[in-house]
Design a protein around this motif. Structure first.
Motif, PDB file in Angstrom:
ATOM      1  N   VAL A  12      10.130   7.489 -14.006  1.00 49.10           N
ATOM      2  CA  VAL A  12       8.720   7.097 -14.007  1.00 49.10           C
ATOM      3  C   VAL A  12       8.361   6.492 -15.366  1.00 49.10           C
ATOM      4  N   PRO A  13       7.306   5.681 -15.425  1.00 54.60           N
ATOM      5  CA  PRO A  13       6.871   5.146 -16.720  1.00 54.60           C
ATOM      6  C   PRO A  13       6.484   6.285 -17.674  1.00 54.60           C
ATOM      7  N   PRO A  14       6.601   6.072 -18.988  1.00 54.71           N
ATOM      8  CA  PRO A  14       6.297   7.121 -19.969  1.00 54.71           C
ATOM      9  C   PRO A  14       4.907   7.742 -19.809  1.00 54.71           C
ATOM     10  N   ALA A  15       3.889   6.934 -19.573  1.00 57.52           N
ATOM     11  CA  ALA A  15       2.526   7.467 -19.420  1.00 57.52           C
ATOM     12  C   ALA A  15       2.423   8.376 -18.202  1.00 57.52           C
ATOM     13  N   VAL A  16       3.138   8.050 -17.153  1.00 58.96           N
ATOM     14  CA  VAL A  16       3.139   8.872 -15.942  1.00 58.96           C
ATOM     15  C   VAL A  16       3.834  10.199 -16.229  1.00 58.96           C
ATOM     16  N   ALA A  17       4.963  10.147 -16.904  1.00 59.74           N
ATOM     17  CA  ALA A  17       5.694  11.380 -17.239  1.00 59.74           C
ATOM     18  C   ALA A  17       4.816  12.313 -18.069  1.00 59.74           C
ATOM     19  N   GLN A  18       4.142  11.764 -19.061  1.00 59.07           N
ATOM     20  CA  GLN A  18       3.272  12.581 -19.924  1.00 59.07           C
ATOM     21  C   GLN A  18       2.127  13.188 -19.124  1.00 59.07           C
ATOM     22  N   ALA A  19       1.478  12.384 -18.277  1.00 57.10           N
ATOM     23  CA  ALA A  19       0.350  12.871 -17.487  1.00 57.10           C
ATOM     24  C   ALA A  19       0.790  13.931 -16.483  1.00 57.10           C
ATOM     25  N   LEU A  20       1.946  13.734 -15.907  1.00 61.76           N
ATOM     26  CA  LEU A  20       2.473  14.685 -14.928  1.00 61.76           C
ATOM     27  C   LEU A  20       2.741  16.035 -15.591  1.00 61.76           C
ATOM     28  N   ILE A  21       3.391  16.006 -16.722  1.00 67.43           N
ATOM     29  CA  ILE A  21       3.685  17.241 -17.451  1.00 67.43           C
ATOM     30  C   ILE A  21       2.385  17.942 -17.867  1.00 67.43           C
ATOM     31  N   LYS A  22       1.423  17.174 -18.336  1.00 72.82           N
ATOM     32  CA  LYS A  22       0.139  17.743 -18.760  1.00 72.82           C
ATOM     33  C   LYS A  22      -0.577  18.411 -17.597  1.00 72.82           C
ATOM     34  N   LYS A  23      -0.601  17.762 -16.438  1.00 77.95           N
ATOM     35  CA  LYS A  23      -1.277  18.342 -15.262  1.00 77.95           C
ATOM     36  C   LYS A  23      -0.552  19.588 -14.774  1.00 77.95           C
ATOM     37  N   LEU A  24       0.761  19.557 -14.796  1.00 74.88           N
ATOM     38  CA  LEU A  24       1.536  20.703 -14.302  1.00 74.88           C
ATOM     39  C   LEU A  24       1.389  21.921 -15.209  1.00 74.88           C
ATOM     40  N   ARG A  25       1.184  21.701 -16.486  1.00 76.35           N
ATOM     41  CA  ARG A  25       1.004  22.819 -17.418  1.00 76.35           C
ATOM     42  C   ARG A  25      -0.323  23.530 -17.215  1.00 76.35           C
ATOM     43  N   LYS A  26      -1.303  22.795 -16.655  1.00 71.44           N
ATOM     44  CA  LYS A  26      -2.626  23.380 -16.397  1.00 71.44           C
ATOM     45  C   LYS A  26      -2.598  24.301 -15.190  1.00 71.44           C
TER      46      LYS A  26
ATOM     47  N   ALA B 260       0.838  -1.191   0.000  1.00 73.46           N
ATOM     48  CA  ALA B 260       0.000   0.000   0.000  1.00 73.46           C
ATOM     49  C   ALA B 260       0.876   1.244   0.000  1.00 73.46           C
ATOM     50  N   GLY B 261       0.422   2.263  -0.699  1.00 69.06           N
ATOM     51  CA  GLY B 261       1.149   3.526  -0.738  1.00 69.06           C
ATOM     52  C   GLY B 261       0.311   4.572  -1.434  1.00 69.06           C
ATOM     53  N   SER B 262       0.768   5.805  -1.385  1.00 65.35           N
ATOM     54  CA  SER B 262       0.001   6.852  -2.063  1.00 65.35           C
ATOM     55  C   SER B 262       0.234   6.813  -3.579  1.00 65.35           C
ATOM     56  N   PHE B 263       1.429   6.407  -4.003  1.00 64.86           N
ATOM     57  CA  PHE B 263       1.732   6.230  -5.431  1.00 64.86           C
ATOM     58  C   PHE B 263       1.250   7.417  -6.268  1.00 64.86           C
ATOM     59  N   ASP B 264       1.614   8.609  -5.844  1.00 63.73           N
ATOM     60  CA  ASP B 264       1.144   9.824  -6.529  1.00 63.73           C
ATOM     61  C   ASP B 264       2.302  10.667  -7.039  1.00 63.73           C
ATOM     62  N   PRO B 265       2.904  10.271  -8.158  1.00 58.63           N
ATOM     63  CA  PRO B 265       2.571   9.139  -9.011  1.00 58.63           C
ATOM     64  C   PRO B 265       3.440   7.915  -8.696  1.00 58.63           C
ATOM     65  N   ILE B 266       3.091   6.809  -9.319  1.00 56.78           N
ATOM     66  CA  ILE B 266       3.907   5.596  -9.236  1.00 56.78           C
ATOM     67  C   ILE B 266       5.256   5.897  -9.904  1.00 56.78           C
ATOM     68  N   THR B 267       6.328   5.440  -9.299  1.00 59.83           N
ATOM     69  CA  THR B 267       7.664   5.634  -9.873  1.00 59.83           C
ATOM     70  C   THR B 267       8.243   4.283 -10.273  1.00 59.83           C
ATOM     71  N   ASN B 268       9.348   4.318 -10.986  1.00 59.18           N
ATOM     72  CA  ASN B 268      10.030   3.068 -11.332  1.00 59.18           C
ATOM     73  C   ASN B 268      10.539   2.366 -10.069  1.00 59.18           C
TER      74      ASN B 268
ATOM     75  N   GLU C 297      -6.740   7.168 -11.874  1.00 60.01           N
ATOM     76  CA  GLU C 297      -5.544   7.423 -12.668  1.00 60.01           C
ATOM     77  C   GLU C 297      -4.366   6.608 -12.126  1.00 60.01           C
ATOM     78  N   LYS C 298      -4.198   6.618 -10.810  1.00 57.95           N
ATOM     79  CA  LYS C 298      -3.099   5.859 -10.201  1.00 57.95           C
ATOM     80  C   LYS C 298      -3.261   4.369 -10.485  1.00 57.95           C
ATOM     81  N   LYS C 299      -4.461   3.873 -10.348  1.00 56.87           N
ATOM     82  CA  LYS C 299      -4.747   2.457 -10.611  1.00 56.87           C
ATOM     83  C   LYS C 299      -4.399   2.112 -12.065  1.00 56.87           C
ATOM     84  N   ASN C 300      -4.813   2.965 -12.995  1.00 58.33           N
ATOM     85  CA  ASN C 300      -4.534   2.724 -14.410  1.00 58.33           C
ATOM     86  C   ASN C 300      -3.029   2.707 -14.706  1.00 58.33           C
ATOM     87  N   PHE C 301      -2.286   3.644 -14.117  1.00 57.79           N
ATOM     88  CA  PHE C 301      -0.835   3.688 -14.319  1.00 57.79           C
ATOM     89  C   PHE C 301      -0.191   2.378 -13.856  1.00 57.79           C
ATOM     90  N   ILE C 302      -0.583   1.915 -12.672  1.00 52.66           N
ATOM     91  CA  ILE C 302       0.017   0.703 -12.112  1.00 52.66           C
ATOM     92  C   ILE C 302      -0.353  -0.506 -12.957  1.00 52.66           C
TER      93      ILE C 302
END
Length: 163
Positions: free
Chosen positions: A148-162, A9-17, A51-56
């Motif tokens: 981090v996995p590629p999908a996580v990196a993309q999502a993180l950048i997208k959220k931060l730009r908002k 169990a963890g917060s995994f926000d976001p999941i890392t390698n 989102e976290k569940k999908n990434f994992i």
């Protein structure tokens, strides 16, 4: 012989390698491993539970004994009891983590004396990675693709730009 069931169990926000490395290693120790994105009331989350569940799930398709589960609004020990998990998997990157994690393990032992905590040390390659650090690096345009996995990196950048 009874089935060995673990809960990571963890917060995994976001999941890392680093988290994923722990999942892969823990999957070899247990007949069944549950991974549970949890809620820590002291943290502000960037990603939703789904989102976290999908990434994992996207990263563990080859691990047939691992399942990502809904754990919202529960303590780890409560969830472990519900799943018949006898083990809580925790990871440590450094001596600072040891202090925090040993406290968590002590509280969990009081909450349920039958559940054991298993500590896995981070692989050296991932020992400096934290979710909060990845958010910070990404926020200021740093390359997080190695952490981090590629999908996580993309999502993180997208959220931060908002923001």
């Amino acid at each position: 012989m009874s089935e060995k069931i673990g809960l990571y169990a963890g917060s995994f926000d976001p999941i890392t390698n680093g988290h994923l490395n722990i999942v892969r290693r823990a999957s070899k120790l247990f007949d069944k491993l549950y991974v549970a994105p949890m809620t820590n009331t002291s943290k502000n989350y960037m990603f939703t539970y789904q989102e976290k569940k999908n990434f994992i799930e996207a990263e563990i398709t080859d691990l047939t004994n691992v399942e990502v589960i809904d754990s919202q609004g529960k303590l780890s020990t409560q969830l472990a009891q519900q799943l018949n998990a006898g083990f809580l998997v925790r990871s440590m990157r450094n001596p600072d983590d040891f202090g925090y994690e040993s406290g968590v393990a002590s509280i969990n032992k009081v909450l349920d004396k039958n559940i054991e905590t298993v500590f896995l040390l981070a692989n050296d390659k991932y020992a400096t990675i934290s979710s909060s650090m990845m958010k910070e690096v990404a926020k200021f345009g740093g390359d997080i693709s190695e952490f981090v996995p590629p999908a996580v990196a993309q999502a993180l950048i997208k959220k931060l730009r908002k923001e």
